[in-house]
Design an enzyme around this catalytic site. Structure first.
Site, PDB file in Angstrom:
ATOM      1  N   ARG A 236      -6.371  -2.535  -1.323  1.00 41.13           N
ATOM      2  CA  ARG A 236      -6.016  -3.937  -1.136  1.00 41.13           C
ATOM      3  C   ARG A 236      -6.716  -4.576   0.069  1.00 41.13           C
ATOM      4  O   ARG A 236      -6.664  -5.793   0.227  1.00 41.13           O
ATOM      5  CB  ARG A 236      -4.494  -4.081  -1.008  1.00 41.13           C
ATOM      6  CG  ARG A 236      -3.766  -3.838  -2.326  1.00 41.13           C
ATOM      7  CD  ARG A 236      -2.274  -4.132  -2.214  1.00 41.13           C
ATOM      8  NE  ARG A 236      -1.645  -4.161  -3.532  1.00 41.13           N
ATOM      9  CZ  ARG A 236      -1.111  -3.129  -4.149  1.00 41.13           C
ATOM     10  NH1 ARG A 236      -1.132  -1.950  -3.543  1.00 41.13           N
ATOM     11  NH2 ARG A 236      -0.565  -3.242  -5.342  1.00 41.13           N
TER      12      ARG A 236
ATOM     13  N   HIS B 178      -9.322   8.131  -0.877  1.00 42.50           N
ATOM     14  CA  HIS B 178      -9.181   8.921  -2.102  1.00 42.50           C
ATOM     15  C   HIS B 178     -10.117  10.133  -2.093  1.00 42.50           C
ATOM     16  O   HIS B 178      -9.725  11.237  -2.496  1.00 42.50           O
ATOM     17  CB  HIS B 178      -9.506   8.064  -3.330  1.00 42.50           C
ATOM     18  CG  HIS B 178      -8.618   6.877  -3.523  1.00 42.50           C
ATOM     19  ND1 HIS B 178      -9.031   5.597  -3.275  1.00 42.50           N
ATOM     20  CD2 HIS B 178      -7.341   6.777  -3.945  1.00 42.50           C
ATOM     21  CE1 HIS B 178      -8.054   4.755  -3.548  1.00 42.50           C
ATOM     22  NE2 HIS B 178      -7.010   5.446  -3.952  1.00 42.50           N
TER      23      HIS B 178
ATOM     24  N   MET C 171      -7.094   2.761   5.405  1.00 41.90           N
ATOM     25  CA  MET C 171      -7.882   2.424   4.225  1.00 41.90           C
ATOM     26  C   MET C 171      -6.960   2.156   3.045  1.00 41.90           C
ATOM     27  O   MET C 171      -6.002   2.880   2.811  1.00 41.90           O
ATOM     28  CB  MET C 171      -8.844   3.551   3.883  1.00 41.90           C
ATOM     29  CG  MET C 171     -10.020   3.653   4.822  1.00 41.90           C
ATOM     30  SD  MET C 171     -11.273   4.807   4.209  1.00 41.90           S
ATOM     31  CE  MET C 171     -12.521   4.617   5.481  1.00 41.90           C
TER      32      MET C 171
ATOM     33  N   GLY D 160      -1.878  10.780  -0.418  1.00 40.32           N
ATOM     34  CA  GLY D 160      -2.101  10.299   0.935  1.00 40.32           C
ATOM     35  C   GLY D 160      -0.785   9.971   1.633  1.00 40.32           C
ATOM     36  O   GLY D 160       0.143   9.448   1.012  1.00 40.32           O
TER      37      GLY D 160
ATOM     38  N   ASP E  33       1.050   6.065   1.922  1.00 41.61           N
ATOM     39  CA  ASP E  33       2.210   5.642   1.131  1.00 41.61           C
ATOM     40  C   ASP E  33       3.334   6.662   1.369  1.00 41.61           C
ATOM     41  O   ASP E  33       3.674   7.460   0.484  1.00 41.61           O
ATOM     42  CB  ASP E  33       1.836   5.560  -0.352  1.00 41.61           C
ATOM     43  CG  ASP E  33       0.801   4.478  -0.612  1.00 41.61           C
ATOM     44  OD1 ASP E  33       1.069   3.317  -0.272  1.00 41.61           O
ATOM     45  OD2 ASP E  33      -0.271   4.812  -1.145  1.00 41.61           O
TER      46      ASP E  33
END
Length: 297
Positions: free
Chosen positions: A191, A37, A188, A147, A150
């Protein structure tokens, strides 16, 4: 860094940031921030005058048997991390603000939302498209950063923004940022913290086997048996199941049975313990010119 919890405060804050024609980046998150992030925030600061981030654990993208209640929430820690990275504004609404009583609208994006994670998580991408559309309209950013981990989500958001004409007067550009990885190659993810020590060690098999499969496909080996060998390797390493291992067109996400002269992507989702991991990597086809040269006597 200003923190906004209501739409009135948010809009006033955004108006100040955009005064004088300044650009404003949006980095949408569900919190539980990590280096991935923060990489998005840093990239956004390189491109735009100001960065706004959002933290909202979106209930509409969780299925009935998924981890909404268990999803990590650490607002104070996340806010401090964003402030250190130079974020100017944090939009942190609660569920009632985002979905007030009587809320009855949902956005469904056909095509790119089908198959892959869309097959095993029905309704997930409807929830993603709806909340991101709302975030775009609430924050009115000039740029948005997501990112590439996903990857299907990014394709859904780009399609939704194009089809609903969200590029004007805001969201001029939706920018995908390459996946940030741990030292052993694991992507990264918030979860990852769910993994036991044993499962965490085994999880590193995922990127390694993906790289091996890509090398074989790029070398000209048949796609179907190569993907089958990838699945077998993951199951042998301790993964309990493989939801999918698919070679797809990088733009449309249509499945490919062979590598063609266009960008492709290998997408994988697999479960280990109670955790579902996803990853994707680019697959490069040799150029036609290179192929012609290698055929010369």
């Amino acid at each position: 860094m200003q923190i906004a919890n209501t739409l009135d405060v948010l809009r006033t804050g955004v108006d100040k940031l955009r005064s004088g024609g300044d650009t404003v980046a949006l980095v949408p998150t569900m919190g539980a921030l990590h280096e991935g992030h923060l990489t998005l925030v840093r990239r956004a600061r390189e491109v735009c005058d100001h960065v706004a981030a959002s933290i909202f654990v979106n209930p509409t993208q969780f299925g009935p048997n998924e981890d909404l209640d268990a999803y990590p929430r650490q607002m104070e820690e996340d806010a401090a991390m964003l402030a250190r990275e130079g974020c100017a504004l944090l939009w942190a609404p609660d569920v009632q603000v985002m979905y007030p009583d009587g809320f009855a609208t949902s956005i469904s994006v056909a095509g790119v939302s089908k198959g892959l994670c869309g097959a095993s998580r029905p309704g997930h991408f409807d929830g993603v498209a709806t909340v991101v559309c709302k975030l775009f309209n609430q924050v009115r950013p000039t740029h948005a950063f997501f990112g590439e981990k996903d990857y299907q989500q990014l394709a859904v958001i780009r399609t939704m923004a194009r089809d609903l004409d969200l590029s004007f007067p805001h969201v001029h550009s939706i920018i995908g940022v390459p996946t940030v990885r741990e030292e052993d190659g694991l992507a990264m993810s918030s979860r990852n913290r769910y993994l036991s020590a044993e499962h965490r060690n085994a999880a590193a098999t995922l990127p390694r086997e993906m790289q091996e499969a890509i090398a074989r496909i790029e070398d000209g080996q048949d796609v179907t048996p190569t993907l089958g060998a990838l699945e077998d390797a993951l199951l042998g390493a301790g993964f309990s199941s493989v939801d999918y291992a698919s070679l797809v067109d990088a733009a449309s996400l249509a499945p490919l049975s062979a590598l063609e002269q266009r960008p492709a992507r290998l997408l994988v989702a697999a479960r280990i313990g109670t955790t579902r991991l996803i990853d994707n990597m680019a697959v490069e086809a040799a150029s036609q010119a290179t192929c012609m040269l290698t055929r010369r006597p």
